[in-house]
Design a protein around this motif. Structure first.
Motif, mmCIF file in Angstrom:
data_model
loop_
_atom_site.group_PDB
_atom_site.id
_atom_site.type_symbol
_atom_site.label_atom_id
_atom_site.label_comp_id
_atom_site.label_asym_id
_atom_site.label_seq_id
_atom_site.Cartn_x
_atom_site.Cartn_y
_atom_site.Cartn_z
ATOM 1 N N ALA A 174 -63.479 34.402 -52.673
ATOM 2 C CA ALA A 174 -64.496 33.656 -53.609
ATOM 3 C C ALA A 174 -65.827 33.185 -52.849
ATOM 4 N N ALA A 175 -66.870 33.679 -53.072
ATOM 5 C CA ALA A 175 -67.900 33.213 -52.364
ATOM 6 C C ALA A 175 -68.579 32.303 -52.943
ATOM 7 N N ALA A 176 -68.476 30.973 -52.339
ATOM 8 C CA ALA A 176 -68.666 29.455 -53.101
ATOM 9 C C ALA A 176 -69.975 29.008 -52.728
ATOM 10 N N LEU A 188 -63.921 44.189 -39.259
ATOM 11 C CA LEU A 188 -65.392 44.284 -39.368
ATOM 12 C C LEU A 188 -66.167 43.804 -40.934
ATOM 13 N N MET A 189 -67.233 43.273 -40.926
ATOM 14 C CA MET A 189 -67.656 42.643 -42.051
ATOM 15 C C MET A 189 -69.182 43.520 -42.134
ATOM 16 N N THR A 190 -69.654 43.748 -43.286
ATOM 17 C CA THR A 190 -70.858 44.264 -43.605
ATOM 18 C C THR A 190 -71.397 43.677 -44.788
ATOM 19 N N VAL A 198 -62.960 42.006 -50.338
ATOM 20 C CA VAL A 198 -64.068 41.682 -50.865
ATOM 21 C C VAL A 198 -64.714 40.259 -51.109
ATOM 22 N N ARG A 199 -66.128 40.129 -51.083
ATOM 23 C CA ARG A 199 -66.503 38.829 -50.944
ATOM 24 C C ARG A 199 -67.114 38.691 -52.366
ATOM 25 N N ILE A 200 -66.791 37.915 -53.383
ATOM 26 C CA ILE A 200 -67.385 37.902 -54.475
ATOM 27 C C ILE A 200 -67.770 36.503 -55.275
ATOM 28 N N GLY A 201 -68.866 36.435 -55.501
ATOM 29 C CA GLY A 201 -69.411 34.928 -56.008
ATOM 30 C C GLY A 201 -69.914 35.176 -57.501
ATOM 31 N N THR A 202 -70.695 35.840 -57.797
ATOM 32 C CA THR A 202 -71.318 35.644 -59.393
ATOM 33 C C THR A 202 -70.400 36.042 -60.324
ATOM 34 N N ARG A 203 -69.460 37.197 -60.007
ATOM 35 C CA ARG A 203 -68.327 37.753 -61.083
ATOM 36 C C ARG A 203 -67.345 36.503 -61.094
ATOM 37 N N GLU A 263 -74.022 33.522 -62.794
ATOM 38 C CA GLU A 263 -75.229 33.564 -61.845
ATOM 39 C C GLU A 263 -75.526 32.296 -61.245
ATOM 40 N N ARG A 264 -76.071 32.378 -60.110
ATOM 41 C CA ARG A 264 -76.345 30.819 -59.197
ATOM 42 C C ARG A 264 -77.952 30.523 -59.741
ATOM 43 N N ASP A 265 -77.834 29.118 -59.756
ATOM 44 C CA ASP A 265 -79.245 28.542 -60.326
ATOM 45 C C ASP A 265 -80.253 28.763 -59.277
HETATM 46 C C1 LIG Z 1 -73.092 35.052 -51.662
HETATM 47 C C2 LIG Z 1 -72.710 36.032 -50.760
HETATM 48 C C3 LIG Z 1 -71.589 37.051 -51.393
HETATM 49 C C4 LIG Z 1 -71.485 37.103 -52.922
HETATM 50 O O1 LIG Z 1 -72.459 37.591 -53.658
HETATM 51 P P1 LIG Z 1 -72.165 37.538 -55.298
HETATM 52 O O2 LIG Z 1 -73.353 38.701 -55.292
HETATM 53 O O3 LIG Z 1 -72.498 36.493 -55.938
HETATM 54 O O4 LIG Z 1 -70.927 38.289 -55.647
HETATM 55 C C5 LIG Z 1 -70.967 37.701 -50.627
HETATM 56 N N1 LIG Z 1 -71.148 37.903 -49.080
HETATM 57 C C6 LIG Z 1 -71.894 36.939 -48.563
HETATM 58 C C7 LIG Z 1 -72.194 36.935 -47.088
HETATM 59 C C8 LIG Z 1 -72.810 36.070 -49.433
HETATM 60 O O5 LIG Z 1 -73.642 35.241 -48.942
#
Ligand SMILES: *Cc1c(COP(=O)(O)O)cnc(C)c1O
Length: 221
Positions: A25-27, A151-153, A210-215, A219-221
């Motif tokens: 969870a990308a926080a 690895l990460m991309t 997987v790195r997921i924030g918005t979902r 949405e971020r302000d």
């Molecule tokens: C913010 C961020 C995410 C998540 O992005 P969303 O589009 O909000 O899911 C993933 N990886 C990194 C490195 C980020 O900075």
């Protein structure tokens, strides 16, 4: 009052992600309360871009969940990063790797790290260029207080996930080459690719993180 939107979002995501794919969870820019709700809903790994934000959230939430650093790691923040995180996903520089290694040694820790690949070969972006990854991994594999785990991309930003596919493919190719190379102190286990708009494509191309924030958080302000 609980913001049940986050709870529902996490549950929907966990229901569709394959069992062998880990959700981070990308926080960034989220409150501790929002992160805690995601954790109650089943999130086990939190991704943080900023040391200070991570420190504040970690103080409240603790190490019952795992904390991944997913931002750009600055040399002057390496000591804190060594203390706070369970994994650094964005290693891309030898000097920083050496500093991280020293700081981990000082506190008796072996830090799992992912190497960030600049799969779009974008000059202004972080990450090791694809053709340099093997050499970079060989160089840092001798550092005994960090342990390369994959690895990460990010891939170049685009609204269309199909445009990210070739960059995910290329990163997976490097991942497989490194796996076959069987380097000492290197384990190619995690491939972290895909965000809210691209995680489905990323999983099709071999991502298991997987790195997921918005979902999750909206949405971020
Ligand atoms: C913010 C961020 C995410 C998540 O992005 P969303 O589009 O909000 O899911 C993933 N990886 C990194 C490195 C980020 O900075």
């Amino acid at each position: 009052m609980k913001n049940t939107v986050i709870t529902n979002n996490v549950k929907e995501l966990l229901a569709v992600l394959p069992a062998d794919v880990e959700l981070v969870a990308a926080a960034k820019a989220r409150s501790t309360e929002e992160i805690l709700e995601a954790v109650s809903a089943g999130v086990k790994v939190i991704g943080e871009n900023y040391i200070q934000e991570a420190e504040a959230a970690l103080k409240e939430i603790g190490h019952g969940v795992r904390w991944h650093f997913i931002g750009h790691l600055q040399k002057n923040k390496v000591k804190k990063a060594a203390e706070l995180f369970d994994m650094i996903e964005t290693l891309d520089d030898v000097t920083t790797a050496e500093a991280l290694n020293r700081n981990c040694a000082n506190i008796g820790k072996v830090m799992p790290v992912l190497v960030e690949v600049n799969s779009g070969r974008e000059a202004q972006k972080s990450g090791v260029f694809p053709e340099k990854v093997l050499e970079f991994v060989k160089t840092i594999s001798g550092l005994s207080n960090i342990s390369v785990k994959g690895l990460m991309t990010m891939g170049p930003f685009s609204g269309d996930p199909e445009e990210a596919r070739p960059f995910f493919k290329e990163t997976k190719k490097i991942f497989d080459i490194l796996k076959k190379a069987h380097l000492a102190n290197v384990e190619m286990r995690y491939l972290s690719m895909g965000m809210t708009n691209s995680y489905k494509v990323a999983i099709e191309e071999g991502a298991n993180v997987v790195r997921i924030g918005t979902r999750i958080f909206g949405e971020r302000d």
